[in-house]
Design a protein around this motif. Sequence first.
Motif, PDB file in Angstrom:
ATOM      1  N   UNK A  52       0.842  -1.204   0.000  1.00 38.41           N
ATOM      2  CA  UNK A  52       0.000   0.000   0.000  1.00 38.41           C
ATOM      3  C   UNK A  52       0.876   1.253   0.000  1.00 38.41           C
ATOM      4  N   UNK A  53       1.919   1.265   0.843  1.00 40.50           N
ATOM      5  CA  UNK A  53       2.805   2.425   0.914  1.00 40.50           C
ATOM      6  C   UNK A  53       3.516   2.656  -0.418  1.00 40.50           C
ATOM      7  N   UNK A  54       3.978   1.578  -1.044  1.00 40.45           N
ATOM      8  CA  UNK A  54       4.654   1.711  -2.333  1.00 40.45           C
ATOM      9  C   UNK A  54       3.690   2.248  -3.388  1.00 40.45           C
ATOM     10  N   UNK A  55       2.433   1.788  -3.344  1.00 43.11           N
ATOM     11  CA  UNK A  55       1.451   2.290  -4.293  1.00 43.11           C
ATOM     12  C   UNK A  55       1.195   3.774  -4.107  1.00 43.11           C
TER      13      UNK A  55
ATOM     14  N   UNK B 235      -5.204  -7.886  -2.538  1.00 43.03           N
ATOM     15  CA  UNK B 235      -5.177  -9.347  -2.416  1.00 43.03           C
ATOM     16  C   UNK B 235      -4.624  -9.772  -1.055  1.00 43.03           C
ATOM     17  N   UNK B 236      -3.554  -9.123  -0.617  1.00 38.64           N
ATOM     18  CA  UNK B 236      -2.931  -9.511   0.649  1.00 38.64           C
ATOM     19  C   UNK B 236      -3.847  -9.231   1.839  1.00 38.64           C
ATOM     20  N   UNK B 237      -4.463  -8.035   1.859  1.00 37.30           N
ATOM     21  CA  UNK B 237      -5.351  -7.726   2.985  1.00 37.30           C
ATOM     22  C   UNK B 237      -6.595  -8.608   2.955  1.00 37.30           C
ATOM     23  N   UNK B 238      -7.067  -8.963   1.773  1.00 32.95           N
ATOM     24  CA  UNK B 238      -8.202  -9.894   1.680  1.00 32.95           C
ATOM     25  C   UNK B 238      -7.821 -11.253   2.241  1.00 32.95           C
TER      26      UNK B 238
ATOM     27  N   UNK C 221      -8.597  -3.571   3.335  1.00 34.26           N
ATOM     28  CA  UNK C 221      -8.874  -3.933   1.947  1.00 34.26           C
ATOM     29  C   UNK C 221      -9.624  -2.805   1.242  1.00 34.26           C
ATOM     30  N   UNK C 222     -10.627  -2.243   1.913  1.00 33.87           N
ATOM     31  CA  UNK C 222     -11.412  -1.163   1.316  1.00 33.87           C
ATOM     32  C   UNK C 222     -10.560   0.073   1.086  1.00 33.87           C
ATOM     33  N   UNK C 223      -9.691   0.402   2.029  1.00 38.06           N
ATOM     34  CA  UNK C 223      -8.787   1.534   1.832  1.00 38.06           C
ATOM     35  C   UNK C 223      -7.950   1.357   0.573  1.00 38.06           C
ATOM     36  N   UNK C 224      -7.415   0.158   0.407  1.00 42.56           N
ATOM     37  CA  UNK C 224      -6.578  -0.097  -0.771  1.00 42.56           C
ATOM     38  C   UNK C 224      -7.400  -0.106  -2.053  1.00 42.56           C
TER      39      UNK C 224
ATOM     40  N   UNK D 251     -14.313   1.783  -6.439  1.00 44.27           N
ATOM     41  CA  UNK D 251     -14.735   2.812  -5.497  1.00 44.27           C
ATOM     42  C   UNK D 251     -16.074   2.453  -4.845  1.00 44.27           C
ATOM     43  N   UNK D 252     -16.985   1.913  -5.614  1.00 43.29           N
ATOM     44  CA  UNK D 252     -18.288   1.537  -5.078  1.00 43.29           C
ATOM     45  C   UNK D 252     -18.156   0.427  -4.038  1.00 43.29           C
ATOM     46  N   UNK D 253     -17.342  -0.596  -4.347  1.00 40.19           N
ATOM     47  CA  UNK D 253     -17.153  -1.707  -3.407  1.00 40.19           C
ATOM     48  C   UNK D 253     -16.514  -1.216  -2.113  1.00 40.19           C
ATOM     49  N   UNK D 254     -15.552  -0.318  -2.249  1.00 44.40           N
ATOM     50  CA  UNK D 254     -14.855   0.184  -1.066  1.00 44.40           C
ATOM     51  C   UNK D 254     -15.779   1.018  -0.193  1.00 44.40           C
ATOM     52  N   UNK D 255     -16.535   1.905  -0.794  1.00 45.18           N
ATOM     53  CA  UNK D 255     -17.396   2.785  -0.006  1.00 45.18           C
ATOM     54  C   UNK D 255     -18.483   1.997   0.715  1.00 45.18           C
ATOM     55  N   UNK D 256     -19.025   0.988   0.038  1.00 52.75           N
ATOM     56  CA  UNK D 256     -20.041   0.149   0.680  1.00 52.75           C
ATOM     57  C   UNK D 256     -19.483  -0.512   1.936  1.00 52.75           C
ATOM     58  N   UNK D 257     -18.263  -1.035   1.832  1.00 55.20           N
ATOM     59  CA  UNK D 257     -17.655  -1.714   2.974  1.00 55.20           C
ATOM     60  C   UNK D 257     -17.318  -0.732   4.096  1.00 55.20           C
ATOM     61  N   UNK D 258     -16.788   0.427   3.753  1.00 58.09           N
ATOM     62  CA  UNK D 258     -16.439   1.407   4.773  1.00 58.09           C
ATOM     63  C   UNK D 258     -17.676   1.934   5.489  1.00 58.09           C
ATOM     64  N   UNK D 259     -18.771   2.109   4.769  1.00 60.61           N
ATOM     65  CA  UNK D 259     -20.017   2.545   5.410  1.00 60.61           C
ATOM     66  C   UNK D 259     -20.536   1.470   6.368  1.00 60.61           C
TER      67      UNK D 259
END
Length: 698
Positions: free
Chosen positions: A403-406, A427-430, A438-441, A462-470
């Motif tokens: 994540x940091x490298x990205x 993949x790694x966080x999953x 995972x959602x942050x990434x 973006x949609x998958x991430x926001x759903x999970x964070x909410x």
Amino acid sequence: MAHTSGEEIALGRARGAAARGAWADAYAGYLEAREAGGLGPAELADFASVAYAAGHLDVAIETWERLHEELSRLGEDIGAAGAAVRVAMHLLFDTALMAPVRGWLHRAERLLDPATPTSVHAWFAAVRAFERLLSGDLDAARDWADRAIETGSHTDPAAAAIGRVARARLVILDGDVPRGLELLDEAGTAVMTGDLDALSTGVVYCELVCALQGLAQYDLAEQWTEAMERWARTNAIGSLHGRCRVHRAEILRLRGQCAHAEQQVLLACDELRPYVRRELGWPLTELGRIRLRRGDLPGAEEALLAAHGLGWDPEPGLSLVRLAGGDADTAAAAIGEALARPLPVPSKELPPTSGLRRAPLLDAQVRIAVARGDLETARSAVRELDEVAVRFESTALAASALRARGDLRLAEGDAAGASAAFAGAVRAWSQVGAPYETAECRLRLADAQGALGNLRAETLERSAARTELERIARGPAIDGHRADTAEPYTAEPGTAEPGTAEPGTAEPHAAKPDTFVREGDHWRVVFDGRRTTVRDSKGMHHLARLFAAPGREFHVLDLVAADSDDPAAAGRLSQAGDLGPLLDDRAKQMYRRRLADIEEDIEEARADNDLARQEQAGLEREFLINELARAVGLGGRDRHAGVASERARAAVTQAVRKAIGRLRDVCPALGDHLDRTISTGTYCTYAPDPRVPSGWST
């Protein structure tokens, strides 16, 4: 010594209660015996152990100190040294004050003959190993861990077991992760035989989980946390219940169940409230991490600042709160200071002077530096984080490094390289099972895909991430509704109910849903198909209100007012008189004794020109002075706790816990369920464990 008949009777009751694990009764019996005629050395040792088991840490330490003085006066050096080691052990594991630990170990060392190893030598070595580990002196810690194992193998298996955990942790910190994990597994498997006493077993379990959490080996940490929880339900004493809750909260946070994690850690704060409050810094820092993930920036800041006030390091959490609040410059200064001049604060999970301690700081520094456009600082942090991830062979650390490298590559304009790094991090966080990370990434991957012009891929990520964070921010679904709503569970019509059981008895039954209904001066309770009736009490009323609104926080004043026929009850309670001094005379005396220990340690550190030790002891002295100042006003007058909510908190907590105890007597499974899901304090909540869902008809 000769005993009076009254003392003999009280001692007999105390010993019988201790034998069956009734620690409160045993404690009361020893107090009665002490008042009736005093306790001899053997009885003092038993009393100290019972006091700890019953949750009276201050009395336990005070009693071991008294025993040390008496045996020293009698010339019984081994016994006096053993009592000193016990003081050091409790200070180490229950207060995190290292300077007094060193002082009591010095007292013990002066009395021990190295030519004649005993069990006291083994315990001395085990406690010294952890004191050195938590102070960052890994070379000395290795030597003492080996001594604990060698001597304990012949004299005391419990001391040897604790030494083995210390050695395993040191092997990991040396970079031999496979061997260290193997040694941890061996240590954990050994305690499962049940051959060790409860305190030693709890310490081994707790230190084992701390090691795995620090290494970010979360699957293993979860497995051993569950093993510790199973053991703790019937065996834990003293602070071990609270420690178990912190470990569970850490796992729940990782799994994205932050609402439940917050409830567990708030319970831990209630249970880890020893007379020296510094150990509360541990659950408070975890509370800050949880609230940050839920988007509660004020709450996260409050928890982290409170932890800092107790002498704990609030980083990197506090810097990430500043970044999330838009103050990247303050965040950068704070995280830079934390890396350049780390506080010598002991951490059971992340010992100082190790790459594991620096890894979360480096991760935060990359995010902050990229936000400010300081790419040179970000590059340096990414390189070091990569090295730590490779050294300690952890999937979670590797995911953090990806994540940091990205982040860095995207800031440098390399969208393709960033996309590859973010995809690897997802993949790694999953794989780890960490939905928040995972959602942050995924959000960062969406940014990279957008920069590449892949708008469809950007939208999907973006949609998958926001759903999970909410979902994480609101809390998980519980029995068909969300944890942050106050809608009560409504039973389906036509649900059959069994006949009436005798009060205080339970009978098997398969009816659903769970039921908690008042019928006259009793309550009808059905849980998991078992039915019982329990006498009416204030605690049962409070439980009914909590069950009716899962996830809702009730202020204790509201619970008290709701249980009163007078609607003005809460208002009058808010004007109630004071509750007495914040610190009683015993606590103030113990604080001053610890201050004397610290002053002695500072003088020795100055003589040895040990600057790091001076700094650590100085921070501990500042904490204790602040605690005394908080409780004592001008002219030496006690400051009093005059807030009504504190009176109500104590009354409601006592009533609820008594009710849970009665329910446990007739239905142990229900008692276990309520221990996991009922949070008491200034705010009380019922938050059902998602693994054991329960909806109530009230």
